[in-house]
Scaffold this motif. Structure first.
Motif, mmCIF file in Angstrom:
data_model
loop_
_atom_site.group_PDB
_atom_site.id
_atom_site.type_symbol
_atom_site.label_atom_id
_atom_site.label_comp_id
_atom_site.label_asym_id
_atom_site.label_seq_id
_atom_site.Cartn_x
_atom_site.Cartn_y
_atom_site.Cartn_z
ATOM 1 N N ILE A 89 -45.586 -53.319 56.370
ATOM 2 C CA ILE A 89 -45.079 -54.317 55.420
ATOM 3 C C ILE A 89 -45.999 -54.312 54.213
ATOM 4 O O ILE A 89 -47.110 -54.842 54.262
ATOM 5 N N SER A 90 -45.563 -53.700 53.145
ATOM 6 C CA SER A 90 -46.389 -53.573 51.948
ATOM 7 C C SER A 90 -46.067 -54.683 50.954
ATOM 8 O O SER A 90 -44.961 -55.217 50.920
ATOM 9 N N VAL A 92 -47.188 -57.721 50.814
ATOM 10 C CA VAL A 92 -47.192 -59.091 51.342
ATOM 11 C C VAL A 92 -48.560 -59.392 51.909
ATOM 12 O O VAL A 92 -49.062 -58.666 52.771
ATOM 13 N N THR A 117 -39.822 -63.579 46.349
ATOM 14 C CA THR A 117 -38.693 -62.938 45.703
ATOM 15 C C THR A 117 -37.638 -62.567 46.747
ATOM 16 O O THR A 117 -37.965 -62.341 47.920
ATOM 17 N N GLN A 119 -36.276 -59.795 47.040
ATOM 18 C CA GLN A 119 -36.616 -58.447 47.508
ATOM 19 C C GLN A 119 -37.636 -58.512 48.656
ATOM 20 O O GLN A 119 -37.521 -57.796 49.650
ATOM 21 N N THR A 120 -38.645 -59.388 48.511
ATOM 22 C CA THR A 120 -39.636 -59.550 49.575
ATOM 23 C C THR A 120 -38.987 -60.136 50.825
ATOM 24 O O THR A 120 -39.297 -59.730 51.949
ATOM 25 N N ALA A 122 -35.905 -59.720 51.788
ATOM 26 C CA ALA A 122 -35.137 -58.660 52.443
ATOM 27 C C ALA A 122 -36.051 -57.668 53.153
ATOM 28 O O ALA A 122 -35.748 -57.205 54.259
ATOM 29 N N ARG A 123 -37.207 -57.352 52.545
ATOM 30 C CA ARG A 123 -38.124 -56.379 53.148
ATOM 31 C C ARG A 123 -38.760 -56.939 54.421
ATOM 32 O O ARG A 123 -38.886 -56.239 55.433
ATOM 33 N N LEU A 124 -39.149 -58.209 54.391
ATOM 34 C CA LEU A 124 -39.778 -58.817 55.565
ATOM 35 C C LEU A 124 -38.823 -58.871 56.752
ATOM 36 O O LEU A 124 -39.241 -58.760 57.898
ATOM 37 N N ASN A 125 -37.536 -59.063 56.475
ATOM 38 C CA ASN A 125 -36.567 -59.259 57.547
ATOM 39 C C ASN A 125 -35.677 -58.041 57.769
ATOM 40 O O ASN A 125 -34.687 -58.133 58.498
ATOM 41 N N ARG A 126 -36.051 -56.911 57.136
ATOM 42 C CA ARG A 126 -35.305 -55.663 57.315
ATOM 43 C C ARG A 126 -33.811 -55.885 57.067
ATOM 44 O O ARG A 126 -32.952 -55.425 57.817
ATOM 45 N N THR A 128 -30.322 -55.353 55.508
ATOM 46 C CA THR A 128 -29.513 -54.303 54.874
ATOM 47 C C THR A 128 -28.104 -54.793 54.573
ATOM 48 O O THR A 128 -27.357 -54.111 53.878
#
Length: 304
Positions: A89-90, A92, A117, A119-120, A122-126, A128
């Motif tokens: 997880i980059s 954060v 954000t 975007q963050t 969505a990235r933290l929770n994968r 799609t």
């Protein structure tokens, strides 16, 4: 001549004051943040009942990668409160927490509520697909670092400019944009629900005032009746759609409006969109959508 000269001075002074208000965000302070330094990288605190494998599954990493990142000799010996760094997880930094998604929220409102954000998020929770976010589901978020919450909701009305909205709040459009993680006031759109400093209420962040909390059954089940309730004055007209059927709201004595919708016993369990349309007292229409889950009712199936 002297009167005209004085008038020109007043006009020039007024123009300077107008420019100073317009461009004041170049010097204003952003919302206050806590002084505690968050840990480097994404860190999770072990809770009761956690295992290395359940934590790895929650964050979408392998148990081996989690064990190696934290130099764990015995994966069966975790203790409550132990801090684990989550690899992969980059961007954060801080402690991660798991919260339940309440009714009346969207990706945008949740991102603003927790000062991250989309975007963050969505990235933290994968994430799609939007169908992965639904009321009652779990969401992984960085632990809040702000000293004071942005709890007051305001809506940018149709035909209302960011400058007009900011002036009514006693601030500038740039501060309003920064508080809602928007790079510029030009991205503040009509009917956008914004958060500003104020007392946090038990309200749904994606709904515009005078609408407040959206609630429904703790669990929607096959063969049962779904009860959707919104805290809204009678002058707000509510309608909606669920499972392909129109929702008709009627007022209650406590200042709320409620709609009932039967769930067929043979309805396939899964996640379904709830759509609501609110017509505000000034005639403005506001559309809200959120996914809600339907659970199995354990009905016996009699094969033909």
């Amino acid at each position: 001549m002297k009167t005209w000269k004085n008038r020109k001075i007043l006009l020039f002074t007024g123009a300077l004051l107008g420019l100073s208000v317009l461009f004041s965000p170049l010097w204003v302070n952003a919302p206050a943040h806590a002084q505690e330094n968050p840990p480097e990288g994404a860190v999770y605190r072990v809770e009761a009942g956690d295992t290395l494998w359940s934590i790895a599954l929650r964050f979408g990493v392998s148990a081996d990668a989690l064990r190696e990142a934290n130099q764990i000799a015995n994966p069966n010996q975790l203790f409550v409160g132990q801090e684990l760094r989550i690899p992969g997880i980059s961007g954060v930094n801080g402690y991660l927490v798991s919260v339940e998604i309440p009714p009346g929220e969207t990706v945008r409102s949740l991102a603003r509520r927790y000062a991250i954000t989309p975007q963050t998020l969505a990235r933290l929770n994968r994430l799609t697909s939007p169908m992965q976010l639904y009321a009652g589901g779990n969401l992984i978020l960085p632990e809040a670092q702000t000293d004071s919450a942005l709890g007051r909701r305001v809506v940018l009305g149709a035909g209302e400019s960011p400058l007009m909205a900011a002036a009514a709040l006693g601030t500038s459009p740039w501060v309003l944009a920064l508080q809602n993680d928007v790079p510029s006031p030009v991205y503040l759109l009509p009917m956008d629900v914004l958060l500003t400093p104020g007392e946090a209420r038990d309200s749904s962040g994606a709904l515009p005032p005078p609408l407040d909390a959206l609630t429904f059954n703790a669990s929607l089940i096959q063969g049962h009746t779904a009860v959707f309730q919104v805290s809204a004055p009678p002058e707000v007209h509510l309608e909606g759609n669920f499972l392909g059927h129109p929702l008709r709201f009627f007022p209650l004595e406590d200042g709320a409006q409620v709609a009932l919708q039967g769930i067929p016993a043979l309805q396939e369990p899964g996640v379904y969109p709830l759509r609501m349309v609110a017509t505000l007292p000034d005639g403005t229409r506001f559309v809200f959508e959120q996914n809600v889950p339907i659970a199995a009712g354990d009905y016996l199936y009699d094969p033909p």
